[in-house]
Design an enzyme around this catalytic site. Structure first.
Site, mmCIF file in Angstrom:
data_model
loop_
_atom_site.group_PDB
_atom_site.id
_atom_site.type_symbol
_atom_site.label_atom_id
_atom_site.label_comp_id
_atom_site.label_asym_id
_atom_site.label_seq_id
_atom_site.Cartn_x
_atom_site.Cartn_y
_atom_site.Cartn_z
ATOM 1 N N HIS A 6 0.881 -1.175 0.000
ATOM 2 C CA HIS A 6 0.000 0.000 0.000
ATOM 3 C C HIS A 6 0.914 1.219 0.000
ATOM 4 C CE1 HIS A 6 -3.515 -2.510 1.096
ATOM 5 N NE2 HIS A 6 -2.577 -3.248 1.673
ATOM 6 N N GLU A 35 -7.076 -12.439 6.194
ATOM 7 C CA GLU A 35 -6.054 -11.813 7.050
ATOM 8 C C GLU A 35 -6.613 -11.869 8.475
ATOM 9 O OE1 GLU A 35 -5.626 -7.565 6.524
ATOM 10 O OE2 GLU A 35 -3.666 -7.493 7.539
ATOM 11 N N ASP A 41 3.474 -5.055 2.666
ATOM 12 C CA ASP A 41 2.173 -4.491 3.038
ATOM 13 C C ASP A 41 2.260 -2.988 3.303
ATOM 14 O OD1 ASP A 41 -0.557 -4.788 3.328
ATOM 15 O OD2 ASP A 41 -0.490 -5.795 5.265
HETATM 16 N N1 HPA Z 1 -5.115 -4.977 5.478
HETATM 17 C C1 HPA Z 1 -6.214 -4.357 5.076
HETATM 18 N N2 HPA Z 1 -6.214 -3.109 4.626
HETATM 19 C C2 HPA Z 1 -5.062 -2.449 4.565
HETATM 20 C C3 HPA Z 1 -3.897 -3.044 4.971
HETATM 21 C C4 HPA Z 1 -3.922 -4.381 5.451
HETATM 22 O O1 HPA Z 1 -2.923 -4.988 5.830
HETATM 23 N N3 HPA Z 1 -2.931 -2.110 4.779
HETATM 24 C C5 HPA Z 1 -3.519 -1.014 4.263
HETATM 25 N N4 HPA Z 1 -4.816 -1.218 4.137
HETATM 26 ZN ZN ZN Z 2 -2.588 -5.084 2.521
#
Ligand code: HPA
Ligand code: ZN
Length: 330
Positions: A16, A197, A275
């Site tokens: 991101h 996740e 991430d």
């Molecule tokens: N998970 C979900 N949304 C997100 C993440 C993540 O790890 N990082 C930035 N937005």
């Molecule tokens: Zn992510």
């Protein structure tokens, strides 16, 4: 091993760009734009990056990106990360960005797209780094809003490699976005989604069945369903696993407890990404070295993981061949 990992031609499929905003740049942009920060110093910001779950992180993530106002800010954000990643031996990055998080603050789509696309072009021309673009939707916002943003992004459809789905997963199942992804498919866009996740294995199943995704971001909770694991193996569906992120957000307690070795043993198409490197303790090199230490992996494992990522990267056939050749030569 550290030298091997540094020079490995790494490919990052899950990043991101707003989560690459280092506190140093956050302070510089705050000053440039006359914005007050809730931190007295860079160190105080870093000290605040202690999370107990995804939502706790998201709160600071959305707050941090408030310093991004002008095209130049988005350009600086992206170039800052691209240069750092290239310095760690990264060759390709598929970059998520969150338009709704900026539109909500009154930052026009053209401003963020202008800055990000300029940085992408410059990185590709001058850094020997290729960049994929993933426009992500915030799953804790209404699906109608995502649909509107997708339509608003018409001038950029051709420049997108995929659409994604991120933000707070629990109670925001993939099915909520069925229509958005159906529309994206009609437009010929590739689809990816965060799933498994914090959310259950069923959300991974939904992402596959209902959203027709070509990639599962995270996916670590697939191990809760044998049937799903079998399917992911059969389809060789790529998982973009983010080890240090999972530790920071308490998806696992300790990296040594991480399911990565089991995912590999199950024959799944595993890759490693950072991430949100500014928030989770490091970029691609830190994630790789942490795995080497925690799991005792040899070079062959990292080669396999890198090959998986090269095969799945959003890039041209020519660049893919080039990256595969670099991996062979390493
Ligand atoms: N998970 C979900 N949304 C997100 C993440 C993540 O790890 N990082 C930035 N937005
Ligand atoms: Zn992510």
């Amino acid at each position: 091993m550290h030298e091997f990992l540094r020079n490995l031609p790494k490919v990052e499929l899950h990043l991101h760009i707003e989560g690459s905003l280092e506190p140093e740049l956050m302070f510089a942009l705050a000053q440039r734009n006359g914005i007050a920060l809730p931190y007295a110093s860079v160190q105080e910001a870093k000290d605040a990056y202690q999370f107990s779950d995804l939502q706790g992180f998201l709160n600071l993530y959305f707050q941090g990106m408030n310093v991004l106002r002008n095209e130049e800010d988005f350009y600086d954000l992206a170039m800052d990360y691209f240069k750092r990643a290239r310095g760690e031996g990264v060759m390709h990055i598929d970059m998520h960005f969150d338009p709704q998080a900026h539109l909500q603050r009154g930052v026009p789509l053209e401003v963020l797209m202008g800055g990000l696309l300029k940085a992408k072009q410059e990185a590709e021309e001058t850094l020997d780094l290729s960049i994929g673009m993933i426009m992500a939707f915030l799953r804790d916002r209404p699906a109608e809003e995502a649909l509107q943003v997708l339509e608003q992004a018409a001038p950029y459809w051709k420049l997108l490699d995929a659409i994604g789905l991120d933000s707070a997963e629990q109670n925001n199942p993939p099915i909520k976005f069925a229509e958005v992804f159906k529309r994206a498919k009609q437009l010929g866009l590739v689809c990816v989604a965060h799933a498994g996740e914090e959310g259950p294995a069923d959300y991974i199943q939904q992402a596959l069945d209902i959203l027709d995704v070509q990639r599962i971001d995270h996916g670590v909770r697939c191990l809760e369903s044998d049937e799903l694991v079998e399917r992911l193996r059969r389809e060789q569906m790529v998982l973009t696993v983010c080890p240090l992120s999972n530790v920071s957000l308490k998806v696992v307690e300790d990296l040594r407890d991480h399911p990565l070795p089991r995912l590999l043993k199950e024959g799944l198409k595993v890759t490693i990404s950072s991430d949100d490197p500014a928030y989770f303790g490091g970029g691609m090199l830190a994630n790789h070295t942490a795995c080497a230490e925690a799991f005792g992996w040899d070079e062959a494992v990292f080669r396999q993981i890198t090959q998986n990522a090269i095969e799945e990267a959003f890039t041209t056939p020519g660049r893919r061949e080039e990256l595969l050749a670099r991996l062979q030569a390493h």
